[in-house]
Design an enzyme around this catalytic site. Structure first.
Site, PDB file in Angstrom:
ATOM      1  N   GLU A  52      59.797  54.518  31.378  1.00  0.00           N
ATOM      2  CA  GLU A  52      60.757  53.496  31.802  1.00  0.00           C
ATOM      3  C   GLU A  52      61.556  52.932  30.633  1.00  0.00           C
ATOM      4  O   GLU A  52      62.721  52.576  30.788  1.00  0.00           O
ATOM      5  CB  GLU A  52      60.059  52.356  32.551  1.00  0.00           C
ATOM      6  CG  GLU A  52      59.544  52.740  33.937  1.00  0.00           C
ATOM      7  CD  GLU A  52      58.135  53.314  33.904  1.00  0.00           C
ATOM      8  OE1 GLU A  52      57.587  53.513  32.801  1.00  0.00           O
ATOM      9  OE2 GLU A  52      57.576  53.555  34.997  1.00  0.00           O
ATOM     10  N   PHE A 114      47.267  45.926  43.019  1.00  0.00           N
ATOM     11  CA  PHE A 114      47.459  47.114  42.187  1.00  0.00           C
ATOM     12  C   PHE A 114      48.918  47.194  41.731  1.00  0.00           C
ATOM     13  O   PHE A 114      49.832  47.043  42.533  1.00  0.00           O
ATOM     14  CB  PHE A 114      47.074  48.382  42.970  1.00  0.00           C
ATOM     15  CG  PHE A 114      47.331  49.638  42.182  1.00  0.00           C
ATOM     16  CD1 PHE A 114      46.609  49.899  41.014  1.00  0.00           C
ATOM     17  CD2 PHE A 114      48.297  50.539  42.581  1.00  0.00           C
ATOM     18  CE1 PHE A 114      46.863  51.046  40.263  1.00  0.00           C
ATOM     19  CE2 PHE A 114      48.550  51.699  41.842  1.00  0.00           C
ATOM     20  CZ  PHE A 114      47.829  51.949  40.684  1.00  0.00           C
ATOM     21  N   GLN A 115      49.107  47.412  40.465  1.00  0.00           N
ATOM     22  CA  GLN A 115      50.441  47.478  39.833  1.00  0.00           C
ATOM     23  C   GLN A 115      51.270  46.228  40.089  1.00  0.00           C
ATOM     24  O   GLN A 115      52.485  46.296  40.209  1.00  0.00           O
ATOM     25  CB  GLN A 115      51.195  48.745  40.268  1.00  0.00           C
ATOM     26  CG  GLN A 115      50.552  50.005  39.693  1.00  0.00           C
ATOM     27  CD  GLN A 115      51.419  51.244  39.776  1.00  0.00           C
ATOM     28  OE1 GLN A 115      52.198  51.390  40.705  1.00  0.00           O
ATOM     29  NE2 GLN A 115      51.271  52.153  38.817  1.00  0.00           N
ATOM     30  N   LYS A 164      57.897  45.521  48.193  1.00  0.00           N
ATOM     31  CA  LYS A 164      57.914  46.772  48.948  1.00  0.00           C
ATOM     32  C   LYS A 164      58.134  46.546  50.447  1.00  0.00           C
ATOM     33  O   LYS A 164      58.878  47.297  51.089  1.00  0.00           O
ATOM     34  CB  LYS A 164      56.583  47.520  48.725  1.00  0.00           C
ATOM     35  CG  LYS A 164      56.597  48.917  49.307  1.00  0.00           C
ATOM     36  CD  LYS A 164      55.347  49.708  48.920  1.00  0.00           C
ATOM     37  CE  LYS A 164      55.470  51.133  49.438  1.00  0.00           C
ATOM     38  NZ  LYS A 164      54.315  51.959  49.036  1.00  0.00           N
ATOM     39  N   MET A 475      62.775  52.397   5.956  1.00  0.00           N
ATOM     40  CA  MET A 475      63.150  51.032   5.589  1.00  0.00           C
ATOM     41  C   MET A 475      61.911  50.224   5.224  1.00  0.00           C
ATOM     42  O   MET A 475      61.938  49.399   4.311  1.00  0.00           O
ATOM     43  CB  MET A 475      63.925  50.365   6.725  1.00  0.00           C
ATOM     44  CG  MET A 475      64.592  49.063   6.337  1.00  0.00           C
ATOM     45  SD  MET A 475      65.758  49.246   4.966  1.00  0.00           S
ATOM     46  CE  MET A 475      67.306  49.444   5.848  1.00  0.00           C
TER      47      MET A 475
END
Lengths: 570, 157
Positions: A52, A114-115, A164, A475
């Site tokens: 993602e 969940f999630q 959802k 760096m």
């Protein structure tokens, strides 16, 4: 006349189509799954990222290259949390982004389902605004509002979180309309009184400098800026986010000031009697210690975001407004003013001659990034888009690449997000399939998001990637050399693992390698020839090389470290 | 440093308080008091924020960036009426009972519950008046005290 009912998911897709979104980036998962079903039949192109974070940077690259909204879609929980870096990145660099995330079903919210993650809470400080949808009817209206907020005023990321069950809810499509938002009215037109005051200061000034940044690019004000600078012979410095807003190579362009800016650009501000700051935010990488910044100068500060004005430096003339209107106003007000800046320009040009950017590429020695960049630019198209990671290579590109038009330089300026280059380049190439997109990256950065090379090959997005491999977090190593007595704690990556050529090949790209000076031209020619799949060039470079000039963090821009010998000044 | 009072009109939507609080803490602003409640306008709430910051302009500008923030007015202290509510539970015994109740009521507090060994007072007033009451009752042993946050309104139109 009653229309056929649509699911929330169908409304999402239809709204995107309604807003003329042609390409989106994302990765499906449980809570967002309903939205992926109508997407299957939609003309919208969905590019499937491997992570993602990658999809978010792709949408940013798309937006930075086009100046239009980038759209990313992700699932709940880890899908949403993985977007936090690109969202914050877009917030810092004012990139217009719309993120749509799935959320667990309304009734499960708050139950640690969940999630489940508290996406709206987690992204509150990472977005310009965010929404939690509570009924499907809202979807078209909220998405339109989200686009409006993301793309107007000071652009930025907006997130819309959709449970959802709401994606599955069936309702009628109600055509969205932009209604007035009582708390959101960006000021575009500057106050004429302020423009007059600014024009007066400019007329009195002997040593003016246009200090311009990303605001010019967002406002598409580069033509106006060009007119203002060239008509009144005002020298220009462009910040990291503003590179390309005014063409390098123009006699008035002194390029980038700041921590790794060139000596003349940094010093011009110190010697100036008037800073005309437009679309900049006095970032610490430009100002160093603000107490010592432009001490001799009066300041005109124009920005579309009132909160930027006076945040770091109190200006003599504050102007809230869109850069384009501000500059047009200034040009009108200055009318036929004859601004005599020739002594000032002579002084700057003398400085430029005395303190040029330099590097030393030995015939048989290890490759130096600036040399490789200059060779690449000779071969690349004029309208090529350069996309960088973060660190030494980023600074060298900004210093040595000639940027002549806006939106040809994409990078993570404010947040400094390593791993930005490759996915952002994919986003840019998705927007402009016919242009050369060059992802010029460091090896440390590349390893953070390199899985997206698979996205590039499987989605047929033939970008060119150059990995400057110095085997180190360059760096970090540079700072350890300067400030930590050469104690290279956790900065070494090794030159050999991974085998970048083999890695590229395994991911469906062509892998090439350059080691010596004599390789550079022929490898780049080959890279530019291949256009049917992504190409990765591993460029082995000198790990000992350091970026100069340098003004250490918190220092004064009056003390510019020009080279290694100069470090004794510290 | 003198106090500055901000009267912030916001949309009455879920999460607005969190957005305001998040902005305040994200930017490192210190505040003395924050109170929030409904207004006479449907769908609008009012937050009263009291701060001692010199950089109150930055607070205003950053809060103004929030989409749900409609208007911010800095109240002029000379033309402002301020009020705060307090509930205070103090211990009492046979010897102190009369004195406590007398002191409290002379200060303008109302006794709302009195038990054998405790008394609860309620008071509305300026925060200075509430401070006074607290100091007055401290020697008797304050068991618990809650203040509701300061609210303020401009006196002129």
């Amino acid at each position: 006349m009653s229309e056929e009912k649509l699911s929330g998911a169908e409304l999402v897709v239809r709204s995107l189509e309604y807003m003329n979104i042609s390409t989106i980036f994302g990765l499906p998962g449980g809570a967002i799954l309903p939205a992926y079903d109508p997407l299957y039949d939609s003309p919208i192109r969905h590019i499937l990222a491997r992570h993602e974070q990658g999809s978010g940077h792709m949408a940013e690259g798309y937006a930075q290259a086009t100046g239009e909204l980038g759209v990313v879609i992700a699932t709940s929980g880890p899908g949403a949390t993985n977007l936090i870096t690109p969202l914050t990145n877009a917030l810092m660099d004012s990139t217009p982004l719309l993120a749509i995330t799935g959320q667990v079903a309304s009734e499960a919210i708050g139950n640690d389902a969940f999630q489940e993650a508290y996406t709206v809470g987690l992204t509150m400080a990472a977005t310009k605004h965010n929404y939690l949808i509570t009924s499907a009817e809202e979807i078209p209206q909220v998405l339109l509002e989200a686009k409006h907020i993301a793309t107007t005023g000071r652009p930025g990321p907006v997130l819309v979180d959709i449970p959802k069950d709401i994606l599955n809810q069936k309702v009628e499509w109600i055509e969205p309309k932009l209604i007035e938002m009582p708390g959101y009215k960006p000021t575009l037109e500057p106050n004429p009184k302020m423009i007059s005051q600014a024009a007066e200061l400019i007329k009195q000034s002997k040593k003016p400098i246009l200090y311009v940044g990303g605001g010019i690019i967002h406002s598409k004000a580069n033509q106006e800026l060009f007119e203002l600078a060239t008509k009144f012979k005002i020298p220009v410095v462009t910040t990291l986010m503003g590179r390309g807003a005014f063409p390098d190579g123009n006699e008035l362009c002194f390029e980038m000031p700041g921590m790794h800016g060139n000596y003349t650009a940094t010093t011009s501000i110190q010697k100036s009697d008037l800073l005309i700051a437009i679309g900049v935010r006095f970032d610490d990488r430009v100002t160093a210690n603000p107490k010592f910044f432009a001490q001799n100068a009066k300041v005109i500060h124009a920005d579309i975001d009132p909160a930027e004005i006076g945040k770091i430096r109190e200006p003599e003339v504050p102007i809230v407004g869109d850069a384009k209107s501000v500059i047009t106003g200034l040009i009108e007000k200055l009318a036929d003013t004859d601004l005599n800046t020739s002594d000032w320009l002579d002084e700057l040009n003398q400085m430029k001659k005395e303190y040029p950017l330099s590097y030393n590429q030995e015939e048989k020695g290890p490759l130096k990034v600036p040399f490789v960049l200059e060779e690449l630019q000779k071969l690349a198209d004029d309208d090529a888009i350069v996309v960088s990671g973060v660190g030494q290579h980023q600074m060298w590109i900004s210093q040595h690449w000639n940027f002549t038009s806006p939106n040809t330089w994409l990078n993570s300026g404010g947040l400094g997000t390593m791993g930005y280059s490759l996915p952002a380049a994919i986003g840019a190439k998705a927007a402009y399939p016919d242009r050369q997109i060059l992802a010029l990256d460091g090896d440390g950065c590349f390893q953070m998001t390199c899985q997206e090379l698979i996205t590039a090959s499987t989605e047929n997005i033939p970008i060119k990637i150059v990995v400057f491999n110095n085997g180190n977090h360059g760096m970090v190593r540079q700072w350890q050399k300067i400030f930590y007595k050469n104690r290279f704690s956790a900065s070494e990556l090794t030159h050999h693992t991974p085998d970048y050529v083999a890695l590229a090949e395994s991911m469906g790209a062509t892998g090439l390698r350059m080691i010596e000076k004599s390789d550079v031209k022929k490898v780049f020619e080959k890279m530019l020839e291949i256009d049917d799949k992504p190409v990765l060039v591993e460029c082995i470079v000198d790990p000992e090389d350091m970026v100069f000039p340098m003004v250490p963090a918190g220092g004064s821009n009056d003390v510019v470290i020009l080279n290694e010998d100069d470090l004794k000044k510290l | 440093m003198s106090e500055r009072i901000l009267s912030v009109l916001v949309e009455d939507k879920p999460g607005v308080l969190a957005r305001v609080a998040s902005t305040i803490s994200r930017r490192g602003f210190n505040i003395n008091s924050l109170a929030v409640g409904p207004t006479n306008i449907e769908g609008r709430s009012k937050m009263t924020i009291v701060t001692e910051l010199e950089s109150v302009e930055q607070v205003k500008k950053q809060l103004n960036k929030l989409i749900n923030v409609i208007k911010i007015v800095e109240l002029d202290p000379d033309n402002t009426i301020e009020s705060e509510v307090l509930l205070l539970k103090v211990s009492i015994n046979k010897d102190t009972q009369t004195s406590v109740i007398e002191k409290a009521s002379l200060s303008g507090a109302k006794s709302v519950d009195v038990g054998q060994d405790y008394a609860v007072f309620e008071m509305t007033g300026s925060s200075k008046d509430l401070d006074k009451l607290e100091n007055l009752l401290k020697p008797f042993g304050i068991i618990e005290m809650i203040r509701g946050g300061r609210i303020a309104i401009q006196t002129k139109l």
